[in-house]
Scaffold this motif. Sequence first.
Motif, PDB file in Angstrom:
ATOM      1  N   ASN A  52       0.750  -1.170   0.010  1.00 34.19           N
ATOM      2  CA  ASN A  52      -0.179   0.052  -0.006  1.00 34.19           C
ATOM      3  C   ASN A  52       0.902   0.696   0.130  1.00 34.19           C
ATOM      4  O   ASN A  52       2.416   1.121   0.267  1.00 34.19           O
ATOM      5  N   SER A  53       0.446   2.561   0.122  1.00 33.04           N
ATOM      6  CA  SER A  53       0.708   3.770  -0.236  1.00 33.04           C
ATOM      7  C   SER A  53       2.045   3.999   1.194  1.00 33.04           C
ATOM      8  O   SER A  53       2.522   5.240   1.205  1.00 33.04           O
ATOM      9  N   GLY A  54       1.086   3.317   2.193  1.00 30.05           N
ATOM     10  CA  GLY A  54       2.772   3.310   3.482  1.00 30.05           C
ATOM     11  C   GLY A  54       3.339   2.149   3.203  1.00 30.05           C
ATOM     12  O   GLY A  54       4.316   2.297   4.551  1.00 30.05           O
ATOM     13  N   GLY A  55       3.350   1.368   3.139  1.00 25.58           N
ATOM     14  CA  GLY A  55       4.871   0.357   2.231  1.00 25.58           C
ATOM     15  C   GLY A  55       4.278  -0.584   3.229  1.00 25.58           C
ATOM     16  O   GLY A  55       4.972  -1.738   3.598  1.00 25.58           O
ATOM     17  N   ARG A  56       2.534  -1.018   3.762  1.00 27.40           N
ATOM     18  CA  ARG A  56       2.805  -2.086   4.134  1.00 27.40           C
ATOM     19  C   ARG A  56       2.499  -3.351   3.128  1.00 27.40           C
ATOM     20  O   ARG A  56       2.255  -3.114   2.111  1.00 27.40           O
ATOM     21  N   ILE A  57       3.181  -4.455   3.128  1.00 32.41           N
ATOM     22  CA  ILE A  57       3.144  -5.602   2.181  1.00 32.41           C
ATOM     23  C   ILE A  57       2.355  -6.910   2.601  1.00 32.41           C
ATOM     24  O   ILE A  57       2.530  -6.729   3.786  1.00 32.41           O
ATOM     25  N   ASP A  58       1.903  -7.697   1.996  1.00 31.44           N
ATOM     26  CA  ASP A  58       1.206  -8.656   1.688  1.00 31.44           C
ATOM     27  C   ASP A  58       2.006  -9.941   0.729  1.00 31.44           C
ATOM     28  O   ASP A  58       1.718  -9.204  -0.540  1.00 31.44           O
ATOM     29  N   TYR A  59       2.655 -10.887   1.333  1.00 32.01           N
ATOM     30  CA  TYR A  59       3.103 -12.067   0.406  1.00 32.01           C
ATOM     31  C   TYR A  59       2.209 -13.343   0.431  1.00 32.01           C
ATOM     32  O   TYR A  59       1.313 -13.772   1.393  1.00 32.01           O
ATOM     33  N   ALA A  60       1.759 -13.629  -0.602  1.00 35.19           N
ATOM     34  CA  ALA A  60       0.965 -15.077  -0.548  1.00 35.19           C
ATOM     35  C   ALA A  60       2.117 -16.349   0.291  1.00 35.19           C
ATOM     36  O   ALA A  60       3.727 -16.076  -0.415  1.00 35.19           O
ATOM     37  N   ASP A  61       1.400 -16.829   0.583  1.00 30.19           N
ATOM     38  CA  ASP A  61       2.648 -18.157   1.699  1.00 30.19           C
ATOM     39  C   ASP A  61       3.516 -18.779   0.304  1.00 30.19           C
ATOM     40  O   ASP A  61       4.474 -18.712   0.670  1.00 30.19           O
ATOM     41  N   SER A  62       3.452 -19.090  -0.495  1.00 32.06           N
ATOM     42  CA  SER A  62       3.876 -19.893  -1.667  1.00 32.06           C
ATOM     43  C   SER A  62       5.269 -18.822  -2.420  1.00 32.06           C
ATOM     44  O   SER A  62       6.254 -19.851  -2.618  1.00 32.06           O
ATOM     45  N   VAL A  63       5.017 -17.687  -1.438  1.00 34.89           N
ATOM     46  CA  VAL A  63       6.043 -16.864  -2.703  1.00 34.89           C
ATOM     47  C   VAL A  63       6.913 -15.988  -1.415  1.00 34.89           C
ATOM     48  O   VAL A  63       8.339 -15.483  -1.747  1.00 34.89           O
ATOM     49  N   LYS A  64       6.709 -16.500  -0.184  1.00 35.20           N
ATOM     50  CA  LYS A  64       7.387 -15.540   1.341  1.00 35.20           C
ATOM     51  C   LYS A  64       8.379 -16.133   0.827  1.00 35.20           C
ATOM     52  O   LYS A  64       9.231 -17.676   0.744  1.00 35.20           O
ATOM     53  N   GLY A  65       9.509 -15.289   0.678  1.00 33.32           N
ATOM     54  CA  GLY A  65      11.149 -15.496   1.578  1.00 33.32           C
ATOM     55  C   GLY A  65      11.466 -15.473  -0.120  1.00 33.32           C
ATOM     56  O   GLY A  65      12.797 -15.718  -0.396  1.00 33.32           O
ATOM     57  N   ARG A  66      10.840 -15.601  -1.166  1.00 38.01           N
ATOM     58  CA  ARG A  66      11.632 -15.544  -2.877  1.00 38.01           C
ATOM     59  C   ARG A  66      11.691 -14.455  -3.256  1.00 38.01           C
ATOM     60  O   ARG A  66      12.269 -13.919  -4.385  1.00 38.01           O
ATOM     61  N   LEU A  67      10.024 -13.844  -2.855  1.00 41.86           N
ATOM     62  CA  LEU A  67       9.360 -13.115  -4.596  1.00 41.86           C
ATOM     63  C   LEU A  67       9.630 -12.066  -3.345  1.00 41.86           C
ATOM     64  O   LEU A  67       9.754 -11.777  -2.274  1.00 41.86           O
ATOM     65  N   THR A  68      10.003 -10.074  -4.124  1.00 41.09           N
ATOM     66  CA  THR A  68       9.832  -9.041  -3.211  1.00 41.09           C
ATOM     67  C   THR A  68       8.935  -7.841  -3.856  1.00 41.09           C
ATOM     68  O   THR A  68       9.796  -8.275  -4.837  1.00 41.09           O
ATOM     69  N   ILE A  69       8.143  -7.500  -3.445  1.00 37.53           N
ATOM     70  CA  ILE A  69       7.435  -6.041  -3.660  1.00 37.53           C
ATOM     71  C   ILE A  69       7.715  -5.081  -3.351  1.00 37.53           C
ATOM     72  O   ILE A  69       8.210  -4.928  -1.890  1.00 37.53           O
ATOM     73  N   SER A  70       8.434  -3.940  -4.462  1.00 40.83           N
ATOM     74  CA  SER A  70       8.743  -2.443  -3.553  1.00 40.83           C
ATOM     75  C   SER A  70       8.655  -1.483  -4.972  1.00 40.83           C
ATOM     76  O   SER A  70       7.771  -2.091  -5.429  1.00 40.83           O
ATOM     77  N   ARG A  71       7.966  -0.463  -3.629  1.00 41.82           N
ATOM     78  CA  ARG A  71       7.191  -0.059  -5.618  1.00 41.82           C
ATOM     79  C   ARG A  71       8.113   2.237  -4.768  1.00 41.82           C
ATOM     80  O   ARG A  71       8.691   2.137  -3.924  1.00 41.82           O
ATOM     81  N   ASP A  72       8.271   2.243  -6.339  1.00 44.91           N
ATOM     82  CA  ASP A  72       9.068   4.680  -5.924  1.00 44.91           C
ATOM     83  C   ASP A  72       7.681   5.030  -5.895  1.00 44.91           C
ATOM     84  O   ASP A  72       7.169   5.085  -7.410  1.00 44.91           O
ATOM     85  N   ASN A  73       7.021   5.516  -5.552  1.00 42.89           N
ATOM     86  CA  ASN A  73       6.133   6.174  -5.595  1.00 42.89           C
ATOM     87  C   ASN A  73       6.144   7.417  -6.363  1.00 42.89           C
ATOM     88  O   ASN A  73       5.390   8.139  -6.539  1.00 42.89           O
ATOM     89  N   ALA A  74       7.377   8.106  -6.413  1.00 45.23           N
ATOM     90  CA  ALA A  74       7.859   8.965  -7.271  1.00 45.23           C
ATOM     91  C   ALA A  74       7.266   8.951  -8.651  1.00 45.23           C
ATOM     92  O   ALA A  74       6.671   9.641  -9.551  1.00 45.23           O
ATOM     93  N   LYS A  75       7.763   7.531  -8.954  1.00 43.14           N
ATOM     94  CA  LYS A  75       7.086   6.788 -10.375  1.00 43.14           C
ATOM     95  C   LYS A  75       6.113   6.766 -10.425  1.00 43.14           C
ATOM     96  O   LYS A  75       6.036   6.026 -11.839  1.00 43.14           O
ATOM     97  N   ASN A  76       5.435   5.833  -9.531  1.00 41.00           N
ATOM     98  CA  ASN A  76       3.595   6.096  -9.781  1.00 41.00           C
ATOM     99  C   ASN A  76       4.383   4.067 -10.336  1.00 41.00           C
ATOM    100  O   ASN A  76       3.641   3.900 -11.210  1.00 41.00           O
ATOM    101  N   THR A  77       5.414   3.503  -9.776  1.00 38.81           N
ATOM    102  CA  THR A  77       5.771   2.129 -10.029  1.00 38.81           C
ATOM    103  C   THR A  77       6.253   1.094  -8.838  1.00 38.81           C
ATOM    104  O   THR A  77       6.546   1.571  -7.606  1.00 38.81           O
ATOM    105  N   VAL A  78       5.595  -0.185  -9.343  1.00 37.01           N
ATOM    106  CA  VAL A  78       6.026  -1.211  -8.524  1.00 37.01           C
ATOM    107  C   VAL A  78       7.064  -2.540  -9.340  1.00 37.01           C
ATOM    108  O   VAL A  78       6.242  -2.424 -10.624  1.00 37.01           O
ATOM    109  N   TYR A  79       7.937  -2.639  -8.232  1.00 37.15           N
ATOM    110  CA  TYR A  79       8.215  -4.046  -9.147  1.00 37.15           C
ATOM    111  C   TYR A  79       8.055  -5.504  -8.294  1.00 37.15           C
ATOM    112  O   TYR A  79       7.507  -5.073  -7.323  1.00 37.15           O
TER     113      TYR A  79
END
Length: 121
Positions: A52-79
Amino acid sequence: QVQLVESGGGLVQPGGSLRLSCAASGSIFRVNAMGWYRQAPGKQRELVASINSGGRIDYADSVKGRLTISRDNAKNTVYLQMDSLKPEDTAVYYCNARVVRNLLGTEYTYWGQGTQVTVSS
């Protein structure tokens, strides 16, 4: 209108890595939550990760520890950094964004066009 443009999919061997990007553009006042979903052949679309916009992150159990989500709010971009990939990660990955377009505050949901990720030797 708002457009979500994804990039970064492809073919990778098991244990390999990929990085997906999704940039939102258009009539944007504020981007709230952003996330990644995936849909494998014959299966329903499922949530992979959200932030979310505040940085709270949720993952599916199947990807925890392997996939990492991040965002650049200035660029409205998610990775989505995808490491230690497995064949079962093979799917079309879709970007999702909840966007407020003006001061009225109404939130709209938008989807990217999808990018194929194939994990195979």
